[in-house]
Design a protein around this motif. Structure first.
Motif, PDB file in Angstrom:
ATOM      1  N   PHE A   1      10.277   5.104 -11.701  1.00 38.48           N
ATOM      2  CA  PHE A   1       9.116   4.223 -11.664  1.00 38.48           C
ATOM      3  C   PHE A   1       8.235   4.566 -12.869  1.00 38.48           C
ATOM      4  N   ALA A   2       7.822   3.563 -13.631  1.00 40.59           N
ATOM      5  CA  ALA A   2       6.954   3.803 -14.791  1.00 40.59           C
ATOM      6  C   ALA A   2       6.242   2.529 -15.185  1.00 40.59           C
TER       7      ALA A   2
ATOM      8  N   ALA B   1       0.826  -1.200   0.000  1.00 38.85           N
ATOM      9  CA  ALA B   1       0.000   0.000   0.000  1.00 38.85           C
ATOM     10  C   ALA B   1       0.861   1.251   0.000  1.00 38.85           C
ATOM     11  N   ALA B   2       1.955   1.220   0.756  1.00 43.52           N
ATOM     12  CA  ALA B   2       2.833   2.395   0.822  1.00 43.52           C
ATOM     13  C   ALA B   2       3.520   2.634  -0.511  1.00 43.52           C
ATOM     14  N   VAL B   3       3.996   1.550  -1.166  1.00 43.52           N
ATOM     15  CA  VAL B   3       4.645   1.687  -2.472  1.00 43.52           C
ATOM     16  C   VAL B   3       3.683   2.257  -3.490  1.00 43.52           C
ATOM     17  N   ALA B   4       2.440   1.745  -3.486  1.00 43.28           N
ATOM     18  CA  ALA B   4       1.449   2.270  -4.430  1.00 43.28           C
ATOM     19  C   ALA B   4       1.184   3.741  -4.182  1.00 43.28           C
ATOM     20  N   GLY B   5       1.134   4.146  -2.921  1.00 50.12           N
ATOM     21  CA  GLY B   5       0.895   5.561  -2.614  1.00 50.12           C
ATOM     22  C   GLY B   5       2.025   6.431  -3.076  1.00 50.12           C
ATOM     23  N   VAL B   6       3.256   5.963  -2.909  1.00 46.46           N
ATOM     24  CA  VAL B   6       4.398   6.767  -3.338  1.00 46.46           C
ATOM     25  C   VAL B   6       4.442   6.871  -4.850  1.00 46.46           C
ATOM     26  N   LEU B   7       4.108   5.780  -5.548  1.00 47.90           N
ATOM     27  CA  LEU B   7       4.110   5.817  -7.015  1.00 47.90           C
ATOM     28  C   LEU B   7       3.184   6.888  -7.550  1.00 47.90           C
TER      29      LEU B   7
END
Length: 456
Positions: free
Chosen positions: A434-435, A40-46
């Protein structure tokens, strides 16, 4: 007492491996809950950063550094690829920027091409008083009559208005439409406009850029009497003009080219719209023309122009979901809109100063050329989406975002697949761009083709 920590490469440890004996240790039980938090944190940062992820946990227990990451089982491959972050903008598929062609001679419009017709050098733009207006190529219009001077007292070409002081030949009653053959197509006897419309003639010895334009077009059409084109009009130029006029069907060539005799266009064009009607004056707007290849035009805010350097690659999404590759072919220099700024061509020069009271930003026309124009199928026009790369990294190593293992004390690692009965190993990495669900990774031991554990 047993050790429930996995091995790190080169020198860090993680508690995401199973405890000996097959039962999950307390640390392992924390992993399943924290792994969900990590995703969840990674998705938020992305969603909010383009440069990387920064997640840090504060360790509270004893032992070495802790890690949270994917469970063993599903793997992915480290691949060398190109990554780019994109901004999507709306555009219009068509034939490019339109331009209006205005008649410049005197007389009556007697023929016009059809919408969709292609016009090029040597062809007819229109007919005025049933005489051709020929297409020339160039960057400037003719602004004076060039060629053989009108001699006082001489007999003008049949069908023309006698010059001041001249006397028509006795018995000369033939008009410009008289071909002598009943039912035959009328043949022109003089270029559109005639001597009555040209005024003073710039004869042999005249120099100028318009002379070069005339000679370049005559040369391209096969008339080389004057040698290589230059800026000096000579008797040989007059000879070439007469030969060209004769090939156009003129019975008595004048050796003169008036501004209304030709229409100078930048290149091959397509007729997009006919403005005039048969019987209109030749001084009115005749038609609207465009380029001949289908392109995409995008009104781009001036603050986004860094995305549109000439030659930049883009992806165009066409109706129906089809995609086509293209490149930025042209970036306009005039900004319009913006609540009043840019309407005079001066807008869009500074960051926030290109917005008017409405908050709308001034925009510049960006033209995108398709690598394969046929990719548009039979569409002559449509609304499309254009993806511009805001940042690009070519030839980098990348893995799915789900392969990242977030270390509790900060940073990331990749988990190597572990054989049965062995402890998982972690390889520390530095993240980059990130892409599209991928992340750039680098570090000692990270190689193209390497298998890593991943959640996706």
């Amino acid at each position: 007492m047993h050790d429930d920590r996995t091995e790190m490469l080169p020198a860090v440890r993680a508690d995401d491996g199973p405890a000996p004996g097959g039962e999950a240790s307390p640390g392992r039980r924390r992993v399943s809950r924290r792994a969900w938090l990590t995703a969840a944190a990674v998705a938020g940062v992305l969603a909010v950063t383009a440069g990387g992820i920064a997640l840090t946990w504060t360790g509270t227990g004893s032992g070495g550094p802790r890690a949270e990451g994917p469970a063993a089982g599903q793997t992915a491959e480290v691949k060398r690829t190109d990554l780019s972050q994109q901004k999507s903008l709306s555009g219009t598929l068509g034939f490019g920027a339109p331009a209006t062609v205005k008649g410049r001679g005197t007389g009556t419009v007697t023929w016009l091409p059809k919408t969709g017709a292609t016009l090029d050098r040597g062809g007819q733009l229109a007919r005025v008083d049933d005489r051709p207006v020929t297409v020339f190529r160039g960057g400037m219009p003719l602004y004076r009559t060039l060629g053989a001077p009108v001699v006082s007292g001489s007999t003008p070409a049949a069908g023309s208005t006698p010059a001041a002081g001249s006397t028509p030949a006795p018995g000369n009653t033939r008009g410009p439409q008289d071909t002598g053959k009943p039912g035959a197509t009328p043949r022109p006897t003089e270029p559109a406009g005639g001597d009555a419309a040209v005024g003073e003639v710039a004869g042999p010895g005249t120099k100028g850029a318009d002379v070069r334009l005339l000679e370049e077009n005559l040369y391209a059409l096969g008339y080389h009497d004057f040698g290589r084109p230059d800026e000096t009009l000579t008797d040989a130029t007059v000879t070439a003009i007469k030969r060209w006029q004769k090939s156009q069907g003129m019975r008595e060539p004048t050796g003169r080219v008036a501004p209304g005799d030709v229409a100078v266009l930048p290149g091959k064009v397509r007729v997009g719209e006919i403005k005039a009607h048969l019987g209109d004056s030749a001084t009115e707007d005749l038609m609207v023309v465009t380029g001949t290849d289908r392109v995409v035009t995008v009104p781009m805010a001036v603050n986004d122009l860094n995305l549109a350097s000439r030659g930049n690659k883009v992806t165009v999404t066409l109706p129906g979901g089809r995609s086509a590759q293209g490149k930025v072919a042209e970036v306009g220099t005039v900004a319009t809109g913006g609540g009043g700024n840019g309407k005079d061509g001066q807008g869009g020069g500074s960051g926030g100063g290109d917005q008017g009271d409405s908050g709308e930003q001034a925009k510049v026309r960006v033209t995108v050329a398709l690598d394969d124009p046929s990719a548009a199928g039979g569409l002559d026009g449509a609304q499309v989406t254009v993806d511009f790369a805001s940042e690009r990294r070519d030839g980098v190593l990348a893995v799915p975002v789900g392969a990242l293992v977030a270390l509790r004390e900060g940073g990331y690692a990749l988990q190597l697949p572990a054989a049965a009965g062995t402890k998982p190993q972690l390889v520390p990495v530095t993240t980059g761009m990130f892409a599209k669900g991928l992340v750039e990774v680098s570090g000692p031991g990270v190689k193209d083709g390497m298998k890593v554990v991943s959640t996706a």
